[in-house]
Scaffold this motif. Structure first.
Motif, mmCIF file in Angstrom:
data_model
loop_
_atom_site.group_PDB
_atom_site.id
_atom_site.type_symbol
_atom_site.label_atom_id
_atom_site.label_comp_id
_atom_site.label_asym_id
_atom_site.label_seq_id
_atom_site.Cartn_x
_atom_site.Cartn_y
_atom_site.Cartn_z
ATOM 1 N N HIS A 29 0.845 -1.194 0.000
ATOM 2 C CA HIS A 29 0.000 0.000 0.000
ATOM 3 C C HIS A 29 0.884 1.250 0.000
ATOM 4 O O HIS A 29 2.023 1.220 0.473
ATOM 5 C CB HIS A 29 -0.933 0.006 1.230
ATOM 6 C CG HIS A 29 -1.961 1.086 1.163
ATOM 7 N ND1 HIS A 29 -1.763 2.317 1.753
ATOM 8 C CD2 HIS A 29 -3.164 1.143 0.537
ATOM 9 C CE1 HIS A 29 -2.832 3.081 1.505
ATOM 10 N NE2 HIS A 29 -3.698 2.394 0.760
ATOM 11 N N SER A 46 -6.495 0.440 -1.961
ATOM 12 C CA SER A 46 -7.163 -0.801 -1.546
ATOM 13 C C SER A 46 -7.820 -1.523 -2.713
ATOM 14 O O SER A 46 -7.786 -2.758 -2.774
ATOM 15 C CB SER A 46 -8.233 -0.490 -0.496
ATOM 16 O OG SER A 46 -7.677 0.228 0.553
ATOM 17 N N SER A 134 -12.497 3.541 -1.228
ATOM 18 C CA SER A 134 -12.677 4.982 -1.434
ATOM 19 C C SER A 134 -12.745 5.314 -2.928
ATOM 20 O O SER A 134 -13.310 6.331 -3.305
ATOM 21 C CB SER A 134 -11.550 5.758 -0.751
ATOM 22 O OG SER A 134 -10.303 5.226 -1.110
ATOM 23 N N THR A 220 -6.178 7.182 -2.390
ATOM 24 C CA THR A 220 -4.743 7.442 -2.516
ATOM 25 C C THR A 220 -4.320 7.470 -3.990
ATOM 26 O O THR A 220 -3.575 8.358 -4.397
ATOM 27 C CB THR A 220 -3.923 6.396 -1.718
ATOM 28 O OG1 THR A 220 -4.371 5.087 -2.053
ATOM 29 C CG2 THR A 220 -4.046 6.628 -0.232
HETATM 30 P P1 13P Z 1 -7.150 3.869 -0.116
HETATM 31 O O1 13P Z 1 -7.996 2.728 -0.572
HETATM 32 O O2 13P Z 1 -7.599 5.181 -0.650
HETATM 33 O O3 13P Z 1 -5.712 3.597 -0.420
HETATM 34 O O4 13P Z 1 -7.303 4.002 1.457
HETATM 35 C C1 13P Z 1 -6.868 3.039 2.345
HETATM 36 C C2 13P Z 1 -6.759 3.523 3.719
HETATM 37 O O5 13P Z 1 -6.534 2.790 4.641
HETATM 38 C C3 13P Z 1 -6.938 4.942 3.953
HETATM 39 O O6 13P Z 1 -6.669 5.212 5.267
#
Ligand code: 13P
Ligand code: SF4
Length: 318
Positions: A29, A46, A134, A220
């Protein structure tokens, strides 16, 4: 730091040799430390990481992230060995939603479709109808009929943001992320005033008041892409600081300022994400532990809502 650097030179080549020997893949990540990002085969958000976990041909997945992410990889690829460098790498958001309390909550709101943010345990996923991240949360909500009643869990800030984007009211679980709630609105406004040419970008897990003044809100990957495409030269970034490493790599001439927290600590570093180190990544690949072990029946139940998310995302080209 210097001795760690010297060690890490060896660790990079050792990790490479072990990866080939064992047919392993490293998924990381964006919030991981730079050394881990450099050692990874794929770095992503994610959604991207779960898509990679579902399609990899590797025998071993080393997941450089937090527990719920590695669990999701195991659920999607149950026949593979999934390793997590530090088993204690949890998530405050996932911890804020225990399965027994969530079952009671569901009972209080019958006839609701349960959309759950991927930052939750496998047990919570098994209690859900569709998972979202997200990146796809808005589209997943919009994929349901307008009159469908929805429970959205566990992040209330993301939930509120999606309510605003879609104009739909949802029943929100009262959870939040310890990292994204720490930003100081006052200090961000002061920083913006000091650098009027700056774009302020934020992850949707941030509080509503912070999101209100953002020039762009996204996952992200969304934030990273925005900084690449946007012509501005300076960005204030309201999310975990790990992402700034890829932002600087992609746009070396641009300036990235971590959004200030409301005190002087390094609170916008996720303490869970940062439990993983290059050394732990190496020993975990070498010893093939710690491994994510999940009950077969739990995997079956948790896989359905995740697959539903992946199918919707694929149809929408996400
Ligand atoms: P993302 O899916 O946007 O990478 O977010 C993961 C996360 O843990 C944000 O705190
Ligand atoms: Fe969980 Fe927040 Fe860390 Fe993301 S940043 S893994 S939501 S505690």
């Amino acid at each position: 730091m210097n001795s760690a650097k010297n060690t890490s030179v060896d660790l990079f080549s050792e990790i490479k040799i072990l990866k080939q020997k064992k047919n392993a893949i490293i998924l990381a990540h964006y919030y991981q430390e730079p050394d881990i990002q450099d050692a990874a085969d794929f770095i992503g958000d994610s959604l991207g990481l779960s898509q990679q976990a579902a399609k990899t041909k590797a025998d071993i997945i080393v997941f450089a992230g937090v527990h719920f992410m590695a669990e999701t990889a195991k659920i999607l690829s149950p026949q593979k060995k999934v390793l997590l460098p530090d088993l204690n790498a949890g998530c405050s958001l996932a911890d804020a939603c225990p399965a027994d309390k969530f079952s009671e909550f569901k009972k209080k709101h019958p006839n609701h479709t349960v959309i759950t943010y991927v930052n939750c345990s496998a047990e919570i996923k098994a209690l859900s109808d569709i998972i979202c991240t997200s990146t796809n949360a808005q589209k997943i909500v919009e994929s349901l009929p307008k009159d469908e009643k929805i429970i959205f869990a566990p992040d209330k800030n993301l939930g509120r943001f999606i309510e605003k984007q879609t104009g739909r009211k949802m029943v929100l679980w009262d959870g939040s992320c310890m990292v994204h709630e720490i930003f100081s609105l006052k200090k961000i406004i002061q920083l913006k005033e000091k650098h009027p040419d700056t774009k302020f970008i934020a992850h949707p897990e941030c509080e509503e008041s912070v999101l209100q003044i953002a020039d762009y809100i996204g996952s992200t990957t969304g934030l990273l892409n925005y900084t690449i495409k946007n012509s501005a030269n300076k960005f204030i970034v309201a999310t975990e600081t790990g992402i700034i490493y890829q932002m600087e790599k992609a746009s070396p001439d641009k300036i990235f300022i971590p959004a200030p927290p409301d005190n002087s600590c390094a609170c916008n570093d996720c303490p869970h994400m940062k439990l993983n180190t290059l050394e732990k990544l190496y020993t975990c690949l070498r010893d093939e532990k710690p491994e994510i072990i999940l009950d077969k029946y739990l995997i079956e139940r948790a896989a359905k809502p995740i697959r539903r998310m992946l199918d919707i995302s694929e149809k929408l080209g996400l």
